[in-house]
Design a protein around this motif. Structure first.
Motif, PDB file in Angstrom:
ATOM      1  N   SER A 190       0.768  -1.245   0.000  1.00  0.00           N
ATOM      2  CA  SER A 190       0.000   0.000   0.000  1.00  0.00           C
ATOM      3  C   SER A 190       0.796   1.290   0.000  1.00  0.00           C
TER       4      SER A 190
ATOM      5  N   GLY B  20      -2.306  -3.540  11.708  1.00  0.00           N
ATOM      6  CA  GLY B  20      -1.712  -2.705  10.667  1.00  0.00           C
ATOM      7  C   GLY B  20      -0.786  -1.627  11.166  1.00  0.00           C
TER       8      GLY B  20
ATOM      9  N   PRO C  78       1.257   0.078  15.083  1.00  0.00           N
ATOM     10  CA  PRO C  78       1.451  -0.138  16.515  1.00  0.00           C
ATOM     11  C   PRO C  78       0.280   0.404  17.339  1.00  0.00           C
TER      12      PRO C  78
ATOM     13  N   HIS D 295      -5.853  -6.583  19.450  1.00  0.00           N
ATOM     14  CA  HIS D 295      -5.065  -6.043  18.352  1.00  0.00           C
ATOM     15  C   HIS D 295      -4.383  -7.199  17.628  1.00  0.00           C
ATOM     16  N   ASN D 296      -4.146  -7.018  16.339  1.00  0.00           N
ATOM     17  CA  ASN D 296      -3.472  -8.097  15.619  1.00  0.00           C
ATOM     18  C   ASN D 296      -2.385  -7.547  14.710  1.00  0.00           C
TER      19      ASN D 296
ATOM     20  N   GLY E 153      -0.639  -8.082  10.867  1.00  0.00           N
ATOM     21  CA  GLY E 153      -0.746  -8.678   9.544  1.00  0.00           C
ATOM     22  C   GLY E 153      -0.155  -7.741   8.525  1.00  0.00           C
TER      23      GLY E 153
ATOM     24  N   THR F 227       0.141  -7.073   3.846  1.00  0.00           N
ATOM     25  CA  THR F 227      -0.369  -7.447   2.534  1.00  0.00           C
ATOM     26  C   THR F 227       0.058  -8.871   2.181  1.00  0.00           C
TER      27      THR F 227
ATOM     28  N   ASP G 295       1.031  -8.414  20.522  1.00  0.00           N
ATOM     29  CA  ASP G 295       0.240  -8.448  19.290  1.00  0.00           C
ATOM     30  C   ASP G 295      -0.410  -9.818  19.112  1.00  0.00           C
TER      31      ASP G 295
ATOM     32  N   ASP H 227      10.038  -6.814   9.785  1.00  0.00           N
ATOM     33  CA  ASP H 227       9.563  -6.324  11.085  1.00  0.00           C
ATOM     34  C   ASP H 227      10.406  -6.953  12.183  1.00  0.00           C
TER      35      ASP H 227
ATOM     36  N   LYS I  36      -1.666   4.972   8.247  1.00  0.00           N
ATOM     37  CA  LYS I  36      -0.361   4.730   8.874  1.00  0.00           C
ATOM     38  C   LYS I  36       0.560   5.912   8.654  1.00  0.00           C
TER      39      LYS I  36
HETATM   40  P1  AMP Z   1       0.729  -3.300   4.812  1.00  0.00           P
HETATM   41  O1  AMP Z   1       1.229  -4.440   4.025  1.00  0.00           O
HETATM   42  O2  AMP Z   1       0.771  -2.001   4.091  1.00  0.00           O
HETATM   43  O3  AMP Z   1      -0.622  -3.595   5.401  1.00  0.00           O
HETATM   44  O4  AMP Z   1       1.737  -3.088   6.032  1.00  0.00           O
HETATM   45  C1  AMP Z   1       2.146  -4.143   6.859  1.00  0.00           C
HETATM   46  C2  AMP Z   1       3.078  -3.630   7.911  1.00  0.00           C
HETATM   47  O5  AMP Z   1       2.364  -2.870   8.897  1.00  0.00           O
HETATM   48  C3  AMP Z   1       3.740  -4.728   8.704  1.00  0.00           C
HETATM   49  O6  AMP Z   1       4.825  -5.310   8.031  1.00  0.00           O
HETATM   50  C4  AMP Z   1       4.152  -3.986   9.955  1.00  0.00           C
HETATM   51  O7  AMP Z   1       5.333  -3.242   9.740  1.00  0.00           O
HETATM   52  C5  AMP Z   1       2.993  -3.014  10.155  1.00  0.00           C
HETATM   53  N1  AMP Z   1       2.056  -3.592  11.148  1.00  0.00           N
HETATM   54  C6  AMP Z   1       1.032  -4.416  10.934  1.00  0.00           C
HETATM   55  N2  AMP Z   1       0.432  -4.777  12.082  1.00  0.00           N
HETATM   56  C7  AMP Z   1       1.119  -4.162  13.074  1.00  0.00           C
HETATM   57  C8  AMP Z   1       1.036  -4.146  14.503  1.00  0.00           C
HETATM   58  N3  AMP Z   1       0.102  -4.824  15.166  1.00  0.00           N
HETATM   59  N4  AMP Z   1       1.943  -3.401  15.167  1.00  0.00           N
HETATM   60  C9  AMP Z   1       2.907  -2.715  14.527  1.00  0.00           C
HETATM   61  N5  AMP Z   1       3.035  -2.675  13.198  1.00  0.00           N
HETATM   62  C10 AMP Z   1       2.173  -3.402  12.468  1.00  0.00           C
END
Ligand code: AMP
Length: 523
Positions: free
Chosen positions: A179, A295, A297, A316-317, A319, A321, A342, A400, A509
């Motif tokens: 994204s 998505g 923090p 909270h979770n 995930g 793309t 998480d 991550d 974000k």
């Molecule tokens: P996207 O693919 O654009 O949805 O972004 C995914 C990225 O969002 C992940 O690789 C993380 O860096 C970040 N993200 C997703 N969930 C979390 C969470 N619970 N806490 C912190 N960062 C997150």
């Protein structure tokens, strides 16, 4: 949603393909409501959704879209988007959802990579003329797709004209371009199976039942849209669809339709909390039991504020793309686990933590989160990227940082790229952000590393002040860190105040690369 309200007789449905999942759900609960379009006040049962999607699939077929066709669709959250996704699943196309908020530049960069044969767009929505924009974008492409405008009467045909539905849930049928928090979009390839694993795991983690009423109040073209649809079909619950998330309007719709669970991402939790604070004496959403999302923090303070003020749970979770659900909290977890982690890794996603030295981390030790298993995407469309993206054992490198605790919960601690290296010392941006977030005059914060001749990188905090509060001064910030006993090297040496941090349009974000560009020159 609490354990006593769960119906143990209800099982999540499981099939090979998404279309089979819809058919199985219709056999079980045809007259139950699946979707509520809050903008139009329309409700669809599972059976109606099935029939509309089938006729739409036949209409698509008559327009030239065939099994295997690559179809990009850029549609806002609403019935048309959900019906389109289901109809393309019925036909067995490869669909490429694009966030409706993307501009012509982003759409062009996706289409240049996807080589789609068709592009489906709405007509005009609010001020924006999607059909005209699609025309301009296509004029710049060497092999432009055929544009179908999904406006007014949608294409329709007789279901009897359709070929048999696909039977194989392991073929690539979805391509999601990441994204845009990084600059070059990458096409993540998914199957019905990978998305349905996400949906089923989400349903299990949230402990939803067919009585729950959820929401899709985020852009449906995000991978979360298809995952949520799979959750609806697997569990038999319904969802309210919102074309855009305007907090006061969203709350009115959630009250009207007695929503039991909503969320999306941290920005959604914060917006609902702000709405509640505007009317502290009445419970804003009396039917709401659970906020859930991911998505980005989620600061622990936010968890406790939500519990206290919105009187609901928050799971909270984590995930992305590439893997729509990696780990998730559940209502049975303790407050400590929900606030500070998480959640647990979900089924079919194997999580390992690899230290920066390349060893498997001990419990509680930080490293890169790597993933393998049936819930993981099938690589990028640009195969040249895959050698880098997966390690020698086939684990996807998420980029991550995190740790697995002794209780099995995953804790995200930052991004590999987000580690600030100041005078050779690694500093976690996330840790400094969490500290600053706990300051009552700070609404939001991003900590970044900026190039610095003496230190390699210097630590810069960018802050949005809390509403009605004076922004922190540099000296106040330093005093705050000193009072908290933070080592001197971690205390930001630059403070920037912004009215609004730059954010992406999908899940709101914070865009750190924009901040780095903005402040790299220093003062
Ligand atoms: P996207 O693919 O654009 O949805 O972004 C995914 C990225 O969002 C992940 O690789 C993380 O860096 C970040 N993200 C997703 N969930 C979390 C969470 N619970 N806490 C912190 N960062 C997150």
């Amino acid at each position: 949603m609490t354990a006593d309200k769960q119906n143990p007789g209800e099982r999540l449905l499981k099939t090979s393909t998404l279309w089979q999942l819809l058919e199985a759900r219709v056999r079980l609960s045809s007259t139950a409501i699946m979707l509520i379009d809050a903008d139009r006040g329309l409700k669809l049962t599972f059976a109606q959704a099935h029939n509309i999607a089938e006729r739409l699939a036949a209409g698509f077929l008559a327009s030239g879209i065939a099994p295997g066709s690559v179809v990009t669709w850029q549609l806002p959250t609403g019935l048309t988007a959900v019906m389109t996704a289901l109809a393309l699943s019925r036909l067995g196309c490869v669909q490429n959802p694009v966030i409706h908020l993307y501009g012509e530049h982003e759409l062009k960069s996706v289409l240049a990579r996807s080589q789609s044969a068709f592009l489906l767009v709405p007509g005009a929505v609010s001020e924006r003329d999607y059909a005209a924009a699609a025309g301009r974008v296509c004029a710049q492409l060497e092999q432009p797709p055929v544009v179908l405008v999904m406006d007014g009467e949608l294409p329709q045909g007789k279901p009897s004209t359709l070929p048999p539905p696909p039977q194989d849930g392991a073929s690539v049928r979805w391509v999601y371009y990441t994204s845009g928090t990084t600059s070059e979009p990458k096409g993540a390839r998914h199957t019905d199976e990978t998305l349905m694993i996400g949906g089923r795991n989400l349903a299990t983690a949230m402990a939803v039942t067919s009585h729950d009423i959820g929401t899709i109040a985020f852009p449906y073209a995000h991978i979360g849209g298809a995952m949520y649809t799979c959750m609806l079909l697997a569990s038999g619950m319904s969802a309210v669809l919102l074309g855009r998330f305007v907090p006061t309007e969203a709350c009115a719709a959630f009250q009207r339709y007695r929503v039991t669970t909503t969320g999306g991402s941290t920005a959604h939790y914060e917006a609902l909390l702000m709405e509640q604070r505007r009317q502290p004496d009445t419970q804003l959403l009396p039917d709401l039991k659970l906020l859930c999302g991911g998505g980005a923090p989620k600061p622990p303070e936010l968890y406790f504020a939500i519990r206290r003020e919105l009187h609901c749970g928050l799971t909270h979770n984590y995930g992305m793309t590439e893997v729509p659900l990696v780990s998730a909290g559940t209502p049975q977890d303790s407050d400590e686990q929900l606030a500070h982690t998480d959640g647990m890794p979900v089924q079919d996603v194997e999580v390992i933590i690899v230290t920066l030295d390349g060893d498997i981390a001990e419990p509680g030790q930080e490293g890169e989160i790597r993933l393998r298993g049936k819930g993981v995407f099938k690589g990028y469309t640009d195969t040249a990227l895959n050698a880098e993206a997966f390690d020698q054992n086939g684990y996807f490198r998420t980029g991550d940082l995190g740790m697995l605790r002794a209780d099995g919960r995953l804790v995200l601690t930052g991004r590999l790229k987000d580690v600030i290296i100041r005078k050779g010392e690694n500093i976690s941006a996330r840790e400094i952000e969490e500290l600053l977030y706990s300051h009552p005059r700070v609404a939001n914060v991003a900590v970044i590393g900026l190039p610095d001749a003496q230190r390699g990188e210097r630590v810069c905090a960018v802050i949005e002040a809390a509403p009605g509060e004076a922004p922190l001064s540099f000296d106040e910030m330093v005093a705050f860190f000193n009072a908290a006993g933070v080592m001197r090297q971690k205390i930001p040496e630059q403070l920037e105040i912004m009215e609004q941090l730059p954010r992406n349009q999908t899940l709101n974000k914070i865009l750190k690369h924009k901040l780095r560009e903005l402040f790299a020159a220093g003062h």
